[in-house]
Design an enzyme around this catalytic site. Structure first.
Site, short mmCIF file in Angstrom:
data_model
loop_
_atom_site.label_atom_id
_atom_site.label_comp_id
_atom_site.label_asym_id
_atom_site.label_seq_id
_atom_site.Cartn_x
_atom_site.Cartn_y
_atom_site.Cartn_z
CD GLN A 55 10.13 27.05 11.72
OE1 GLN A 55 10.80 26.40 11.48
NE2 GLN A 55 10.48 28.38 11.77
CD GLU A 56 3.21 24.06 16.23
OE1 GLU A 56 3.56 25.12 17.33
OE2 GLU A 56 1.98 24.14 15.86
CB SER A 57 5.18 22.19 10.61
OG SER A 57 6.16 23.03 10.18
#
Lengths: 267, 311, 311, 267
Positions: A55-57
């Site tokens: 996930q980009e987070s």
């Protein structure tokens, strides 16, 4: 037209499976939430056990105990292989060329696979203001393959998007190269609730590759706002396999949260 | 030298009208207590910045404290579009904010560049998109395109950001400001270190010796920190790993309320203006939803293995 | 999918003659077992890169495996100048290496740029110094000066580095390569992630679940890793926090030996060529200095507090 | 010339004290090892308890139980406030403008405070190859004040260094500004075993500010290879105070490792 007796699967499940089938074993995949996460997890639990989801987070290879509802969801933390930061995922993995597959959904998608998640209408006086790029633009620019999820109607598909938030093939062949994008990147397919569209690399335009059970080529052409080419070998999309359905319902989504997509028009 | 104070003092002393404010956290560790306090103190004309923004930014926009937003994305997640954000952009309610749009690659790198003392940074995204065709208050300083002097290829450069103040919520800090986190990082380390000063809100103030037991967890050192606030439950309705879960029910309440201006105002009245501080907010939460609902948010125990730095 | 193998296999499969090799660690966590194996396998024509280099790089230069060095500094610390390095540079023994010199700001940022997929990075150092007046195999690609398109000021740009392979030593990794460290980081995260593939040497291979108990410690994810080697004591005579202390006595022995070519060759014969692998090296250490000397290097216990990522 | 009865202090101790006195409370200080670390720690234990010391390897506010012998020394890890990385210290703190004081030593230092740690003789055919810059160049470029430690003789002090590894005032006033260095940065003083030299900002050149007990102005002029100006108010360096000596000997260096500097000529 094949059967879906007793509605043994719903359309969002089929769409998730279409996404899953695009993933190969060992692929590195950026997923968001909803369909993309479901697709990637189906792949991981079936033919691509060594796929790495992120996930980009900042999370890599999470082991969520329930479907994540955002890229920052608490369930992504415990058990993940890496809980890093945005720069790790968007820079160190994506921009540095390690991401094989990105999944995006769009409020508006055009025939070149350009995606709009910024605004409907004029940018400065929007009829509808949408969330913006987030990670979509760099994913569409830099992932080797981009898979696009969209509703199949004249509002969500467009000859030309109102705003290119995320570039597909922009205005045709050569445009990505002209900007110096990494070679051999770009949209791979648009998975709609009616069909799978793929891209003709020589024109940069989407064509009909397969129609979902229950749809017809004619229906799809009428729902598409541009002159959609049809593959010579167009075929009916393979329905979810029993194994795919088992993974969705028993492993990934026992509460069948995926049904909320039916309410959003994915039928 | 202790920098411990209340959120009210910290926001009053270190957030000025017109400031550029970095606010850390997305679902994970948003400094919600400080966001409420900024609204409560009716700060004006702020420029807010973060990659990915959610209900905290939406609420500030609705409350009218924001004039400019340097961002990439704003939504309420599962609850869809940000209602206050849309009203501002579509109808100018309470006023139209100016927005400078980047991406989750370029904006974190702009903060990183600010944190590292670089004046700009090259990025490989945004090319071929309309993000290069629109700009607002940053004008033609939003980006530049040069031919790379190394290989001649067109290269987008984006400027470093140096916010006036950063506000972050962390798991633990000592009273001088050494701040430690674990779990999803977002752009928190880059954003905090890009700023000229940092307000550290934390779940618990710990002794300096506790920091020293695991110094690799530190993301901001004391000398950058202007204020330390112990604010347990300070990220609610967001979550803090190891402390409490995200509160979807309050998120839903906010979405429902913010569907209308009246509903939004009533929400602020109840949860922001009507409570003096985070203590009163939590008391009100328990009062309204019951202690069981509050307790249900508390994190499970699942501890990591300790490590040693000894030699 | 396990990538576990021996150091011999890893170096044989993934370090090719002529490669650009990033080697992590400076006193703290140098991958000394792999460095010895590179020498033992008589690799040729390597370009080695790291900010701050010590006895490990000096030894590789003396052994003749290095042709080019992209660096900032090389010394034996308390024991003064690197003897092999000096002999190479001053007398061409065993041959003169080509050296491209940067600083502890610019070189880590060049690795960071490589790790982040940037093609170059602006830096504010080196200006006005003779470091801008000398270059070697990188020619005029060592740096460029442009007028910043934002403010017109002269700005030094340095190129990103993308080594063919990185070798790091870490505290723990799982069998697929997720690698975790704590303590002084050096340029290890940037260097490892800049490389096209990574060899992870570790004190202990742990279960994937152990990684997942504290995922914020991970600096390299599995998909970048080509080989995982469990090599306890693998950084000796450097140290690994939580495992063992630096060994000043062997450092002194190396310095004394390397004062002459003959002494250096004898040292290599005894500690590198003469032992088959790290196990034999440790056995020889104990044999020569006694078990008490070995045991004395073992780290004290002083554990951190566990944290939880649960929700 | 004042007394040092019974040699109650040694010259390296005096030099360390000279460095300590340049540090103000709350200063952020990059220290290496040896003298610089000793100086900074004396300051921290006397008049600057809130000074923050850091090592370029990534360590902030370490609490070493013995003098660190390298910037990567194991004793710097346990108890530190931050065990980060090179980029944290050299980029996030130094390049971003947070460092007040840097300490450097040089094999060769010239009248403009330029430092050579690269080579003696020609760069391409060095008589003596030295370690190189390491962190010295960025520290000298970017720290607000740079303190330089050097031996006072015709070999270590020079009219012009063989190689500018770390810029001082380069070739005179305006040179740093011309390169766009941060304003009000540069060498503050050169602390030798004979004297403290300070810099005339109008010429960028070092002058004699104070001579150590046991030295004379005449001796210092004869040991300096350029025409050294002498301050009108030149004075004798204050010897170590009892408190400074107590900190050195009881707290920081009970084994008196500092004596090795006597062997290196610091007498």
């Amino acid at each position: 037209m094949s059967e879906n007796p007793n509605n043994y699967y719903i359309k969002p499940e089929l769409m998730a499976c279409c996404g899953a089938r695009e993933i190969r074993d060992h692929d590195v995949v950026i997923v968001g939430t909803g369909f993309p996460a479901m697709s990637a997890n189906i792949a991981k639990h079936t033919h691509s056990p060594n796929a790495i989801l992120m996930q980009e987070s900042g999370v890599v290879d999470a082991r969520p105990m329930r479907p994540a509802l955002s890229v920052g969801d608490p369930c992504l933390n415990p058990g993940s292989a890496m809980a890093g930061c945005l720069i790790d995922v968007m820079g160190m993995f994506l921009q540095a060329g390690w991401v094989d597959v990105g999944f995006l959904s769009g409020s508006q998608v055009d025939k070149f696979g350009n995606i709009n998640t910024t605004c409907i209408g004029d940018y400065h006086h929007p009829k509808s203001r949408l969330p913006g790029s987030g990670g979509a633009n760099p994913i569409g620019t830099l992932a080797k393959k981009t898979l696009i999820i969209a509703l199949h109607d004249h509002r969500r598909l467009a000859e030309k998007v109102d705003f290119i938030t995320t570039p597909g093939y922009i205005d045709g062949p050569g445009a990505r190269d002209g900007w110096g994008f990494p070679p051999n990147t770009g949209p791979e397919c648009i998975i709609t609730n009616k069909a799978v569209l793929r891209f003709d690399k020589s024109t940069g335009q989407a064509y009909l590759a397969s129609y979902h059970p229950g749809s017809t080529v004619e229906e799809i052409l009428s729902l598409t706002p541009w002159h959609l080419k049809v593959a010579d070998d167009v075929f009916e999309t393979l329905p979810p396999t029993p194994e795919e359905l088992r993974v969705i319902r028993e492993v990934l989504d026992p509460h069948r949260m995926i049904r909320i997509y039916e309410g959003r028009g994915y039928v | 030298m202790t920098k411990v104070m209340t959120t009210r003092e910290a926001v009053s002393k270190f957030v000025a009208d017109g400031d550029m404010v970095y606010i850390g956290g997305y679902i994970c560790r948003p400094p919600f207590a400080a966001v409420h306090e900024i609204i409560r103190q009716r700060k004006k004309d702020l420029t807010v910045v973060r990659s990915n923004a959610a209900d905290d930014f939406d609420m500030m926009i609705g409350a009218g404290v924001v004039s400019r937003f340097i961002g990439t994305f704003l939504s309420l997640g599962v609850y869809g579009l940000g209602r206050c954000y849309r009203r501002s952009m579509e109808k100018g309610v309470p006023h139209k904010i100016d927005i400078e749009e980047y991406t989750n690659l370029s904006l974190p790198l702009m903060l990183m560049a600010g944190s590292l003392g670089m004046s700009f940074v090259p990025v490989n995204d945004m090319k071929g998109s309309d993000l290069l065709n629109v700009s607002s208050f940053m004008g033609d300083g939003k980006y530049k395109i040069i031919d790379s002097p190394f290989d001649g290829r067109p290269t987008v450069l984006v400027p470093a950001l140096r916010p006036d103040v950063a506000i972050i919520h962390v798991q633990q800090a000592d009273e001088t400001g050494n701040a430690q986190i674990w779990g999803i990082g977002g752009d928190c380390k880059a954003g905090a270190n890009a700023a000229k000063k940092v307000i550290v809100s934390c779940e618990r103030i710990v002794d300096r010796d506790v920091i020293g037991k695991d110094p690799s967890r530190t993301i901001v050192p004391s000398f950058k920190v202007a204020a330390v606030v112990e604010e347990p439950f300070g990220a609610h309705p967001g979550y803090t790993p190891g402390f409490y879960d995200v509160d979807f029910s309050l998120g839903f309440l906010y979405q429902q309320a913010s569907n209308t201006v009246e509903g939004f105002e009533a929400f602020l009245e109840e949860w922001v203006y009507g409570v003096a501080d985070r203590g009163a907010y939590i008391a009100h939460y328990i009062d309204r939803f019951g202690y069981a609902a509050y307790q249900k948010l508390m994190a499970a125990f699942d501890y990591s293995y300790p490590v040693s730095y000894a030699y």
